[in-house]
Design a protein around this motif. Structure first.
Motif, short mmCIF file in Angstrom:
data_model
loop_
_atom_site.label_atom_id
_atom_site.label_comp_id
_atom_site.label_asym_id
_atom_site.label_seq_id
_atom_site.Cartn_x
_atom_site.Cartn_y
_atom_site.Cartn_z
N HIS A 141 0.81 -1.22 0.00
CA HIS A 141 0.00 0.00 0.00
C HIS A 141 0.85 1.27 0.00
O HIS A 141 0.37 2.32 0.41
CB HIS A 141 -0.93 -0.01 1.22
N PHE A 142 2.08 1.18 -0.47
CA PHE A 142 2.99 2.33 -0.36
C PHE A 142 2.51 3.56 -1.12
O PHE A 142 2.88 4.68 -0.80
CB PHE A 142 4.40 1.94 -0.83
N ALA A 143 1.69 3.37 -2.16
CA ALA A 143 1.23 4.52 -2.95
C ALA A 143 0.11 5.29 -2.26
O ALA A 143 -0.24 6.39 -2.69
CB ALA A 143 0.76 4.05 -4.33
N GLU A 144 -0.42 4.73 -1.17
CA GLU A 144 -1.49 5.39 -0.44
C GLU A 144 -0.91 6.33 0.62
O GLU A 144 0.27 6.28 0.93
CB GLU A 144 -2.39 4.34 0.22
N LYS A 145 -1.76 7.18 1.17
CA LYS A 145 -1.34 8.05 2.26
C LYS A 145 -1.35 7.24 3.55
O LYS A 145 -2.41 6.86 4.06
CB LYS A 145 -2.27 9.25 2.38
N LEU A 146 -0.17 6.98 4.07
CA LEU A 146 -0.02 6.18 5.29
C LEU A 146 0.62 7.03 6.37
O LEU A 146 1.63 7.69 6.12
CB LEU A 146 0.84 4.94 5.02
N SER A 147 0.06 7.00 7.56
CA SER A 147 0.61 7.75 8.68
C SER A 147 1.21 6.80 9.70
O SER A 147 0.90 5.60 9.72
CB SER A 147 -0.48 8.59 9.35
N VAL A 148 2.07 7.32 10.55
CA VAL A 148 2.64 6.51 11.63
C VAL A 148 1.53 5.98 12.53
O VAL A 148 1.59 4.84 12.99
CB VAL A 148 3.65 7.34 12.45
N GLU A 149 0.51 6.80 12.75
CA GLU A 149 -0.60 6.38 13.61
C GLU A 149 -1.32 5.16 13.02
O GLU A 149 -1.65 4.22 13.75
CB GLU A 149 -1.59 7.54 13.79
N GLN A 150 -1.56 5.17 11.70
CA GLN A 150 -2.20 4.03 11.05
C GLN A 150 -1.35 2.77 11.19
O GLN A 150 -1.87 1.68 11.49
CB GLN A 150 -2.40 4.32 9.56
N LEU A 151 -0.07 2.92 10.97
CA LEU A 151 0.83 1.77 11.01
C LEU A 151 0.96 1.24 12.44
O LEU A 151 0.99 0.01 12.66
CB LEU A 151 2.20 2.16 10.46
N ALA A 152 1.03 2.14 13.41
CA ALA A 152 1.12 1.72 14.80
C ALA A 152 -0.13 0.95 15.21
O ALA A 152 -0.05 -0.05 15.94
CB ALA A 152 1.31 2.94 15.71
N LYS A 153 -1.28 1.39 14.72
CA LYS A 153 -2.53 0.72 15.05
C LYS A 153 -2.53 -0.72 14.55
O LYS A 153 -3.01 -1.63 15.23
CB LYS A 153 -3.70 1.48 14.44
N ALA A 192 9.47 5.66 2.68
CA ALA A 192 10.05 6.45 1.60
C ALA A 192 10.96 5.61 0.72
O ALA A 192 10.98 5.74 -0.51
CB ALA A 192 10.81 7.64 2.17
N ARG A 193 11.71 4.70 1.32
CA ARG A 193 12.62 3.86 0.55
C ARG A 193 11.85 2.85 -0.31
O ARG A 193 12.30 2.50 -1.40
CB ARG A 193 13.60 3.16 1.48
N ILE A 194 10.72 2.36 0.20
CA ILE A 194 9.88 1.48 -0.62
C ILE A 194 9.39 2.25 -1.84
O ILE A 194 9.42 1.75 -2.98
CB ILE A 194 8.69 0.95 0.19
N ARG A 195 8.94 3.48 -1.63
CA ARG A 195 8.46 4.31 -2.73
C ARG A 195 9.58 4.59 -3.73
O ARG A 195 9.37 4.56 -4.95
CB ARG A 195 7.87 5.60 -2.17
N ILE A 196 10.76 4.87 -3.22
CA ILE A 196 11.89 5.16 -4.10
C ILE A 196 12.31 3.91 -4.87
O ILE A 196 12.70 4.00 -6.04
CB ILE A 196 13.05 5.76 -3.28
N ARG A 197 12.20 2.75 -4.25
CA ARG A 197 12.51 1.52 -4.97
C ARG A 197 11.60 1.36 -6.18
O ARG A 197 12.03 1.01 -7.28
CB ARG A 197 12.38 0.30 -4.05
N SER A 198 10.31 1.62 -5.98
CA SER A 198 9.37 1.55 -7.10
C SER A 198 9.71 2.60 -8.15
O SER A 198 9.68 2.33 -9.36
CB SER A 198 7.94 1.75 -6.60
N SER A 255 6.69 13.77 -12.75
CA SER A 255 5.47 14.08 -11.98
C SER A 255 4.54 12.88 -11.92
O SER A 255 3.92 12.62 -10.88
CB SER A 255 4.76 15.29 -12.58
N GLU A 256 4.42 12.13 -13.01
CA GLU A 256 3.59 10.93 -13.01
C GLU A 256 4.14 9.89 -12.04
O GLU A 256 3.40 9.27 -11.25
CB GLU A 256 3.51 10.33 -14.41
N ILE A 257 5.45 9.68 -12.10
CA ILE A 257 6.08 8.69 -11.21
C ILE A 257 5.90 9.12 -9.75
O ILE A 257 5.61 8.29 -8.89
CB ILE A 257 7.57 8.53 -11.56
N ALA A 258 6.06 10.40 -9.48
CA ALA A 258 5.93 10.91 -8.12
C ALA A 258 4.56 10.56 -7.54
O ALA A 258 4.45 10.03 -6.42
CB ALA A 258 6.14 12.43 -8.10
N ILE A 259 3.50 10.84 -8.28
CA ILE A 259 2.15 10.58 -7.78
C ILE A 259 1.89 9.08 -7.66
O ILE A 259 1.32 8.62 -6.67
CB ILE A 259 1.10 11.24 -8.71
N GLU A 260 2.31 8.30 -8.66
CA GLU A 260 2.07 6.86 -8.64
C GLU A 260 2.79 6.17 -7.49
O GLU A 260 2.35 5.12 -7.02
CB GLU A 260 2.50 6.24 -9.97
#
Length: 249
Positions: free
Chosen positions: A156-168, A194-200, A213-218
């Motif tokens: 789910h790396f392309a989604e908006k993930l927060s520390v709070e969500q992950l901690a939960k 961030a590193r997972i996103r950069i790997r993609s 810009s397309e890669i950034a959003i994806e």
């Protein structure tokens, strides 16, 4: 009384060091390889050959990590090889996690690498061995829990993930989660994400003509500027310069 170098003399009498290949091929759950200074595979055991999808050695030898692994992971392998070559020192018991980009599963390995010296004591390559790694019994529970969170991040790396969500998801407080995650992965959860996103992004930069810009959003970054800043911080070069390594104009 044997001389201090009696064992070196023994190995110097070997007709061909490749005699060890039968033993190396028989090692269970261990992946052996040797590479030249350009990063090309020059030898590997049957287990690694099979893992890389080859039936015969000729299908794999002469190729490099970039032919088999995600570009960011290949970057990391290559950087470690170069460290061994330049320092002339081994890297011992380095723990790696290797993600399956399709399923998000994480496989953990421990790696050892040594420099290979010729008769003039010049480094002409590296050799290494990787095998599956398991945490100690006392660390297994928290390691398993953090691995499950990391697997969720892989998917789910392309989604908006927060520390709070992950901690939960880990059933820990934010503070506990951050502390345990860093102990397991040696990175904080946001930096790991961030590193997972950069790997993609690395794979897309190397393999597609998509705009930055397309890669950034994806890949889950806010915008191209955020992507470029994060990419440069982790990789040491801009996305455009990284792309030119694989797709020169």
């Amino acid at each position: 009384m044997r001389s201090a170098n009696w064992n070196e003399a023994f190995f110097a009498d070997l007709l061909n060091p490749a005699q060890f290949s039968l033993l190396i091929d028989a090692l269970p759950d261990a992946y052996f390889f040797a590479k030249d200074c350009e990063g090309r595979f020059v030898a590997m055991n049957r287990a690694l050959l099979s893992a890389l999808g080859g039936q015969e050695a000729d299908e794999v030898l002469g190729r490099c990590d970039y032919d088999f692994f995600p570009h960011d992971l290949a970057d990391a392998y290559r950087a470690e090889d170069e460290l061994v070559i330049e320092s002339r020192q081994p890297v011992v018991n380095q723990v790696w996690y290797v993600p399956n980009v399709s399923t998000g599963d994480l496989n953990w390995y421990v790696s050892n690498k040594i420099p290979l010296l010729d008769r003039n004591e010049k480094v002409f390559g590296v050799a290494g061995m990787m095998r599956g790694w398991e945490p100690s019994a006392e660390d297994a529970a928290e390691h398993r829990k953090m691995t499950e969170v990391a697997r969720f991040m892989e998917l789910h790396f392309a989604e908006k993930l927060s520390v709070e969500q992950l901690a939960k998801r880990s059933a820990l407080s934010v503070r506990q989660f951050q502390r345990v995650f860093r102990r397991v992965f040696r990175l904080g959860p946001i930096e790991h994400l961030a590193r997972i996103r950069i790997r993609s992004a690395c794979s897309q930069l190397a393999e597609t003509d998509r705009s930055l810009s397309e890669i950034a959003i994806e890949c889950g970054f806010y915008d191209q500027s955020h992507f470029s800043n994060q990419f440069r911080r982790v990789k040491g070069v801009s996305p455009s310069r990284y792309r030119k390594r694989f797709r020169p104009e």
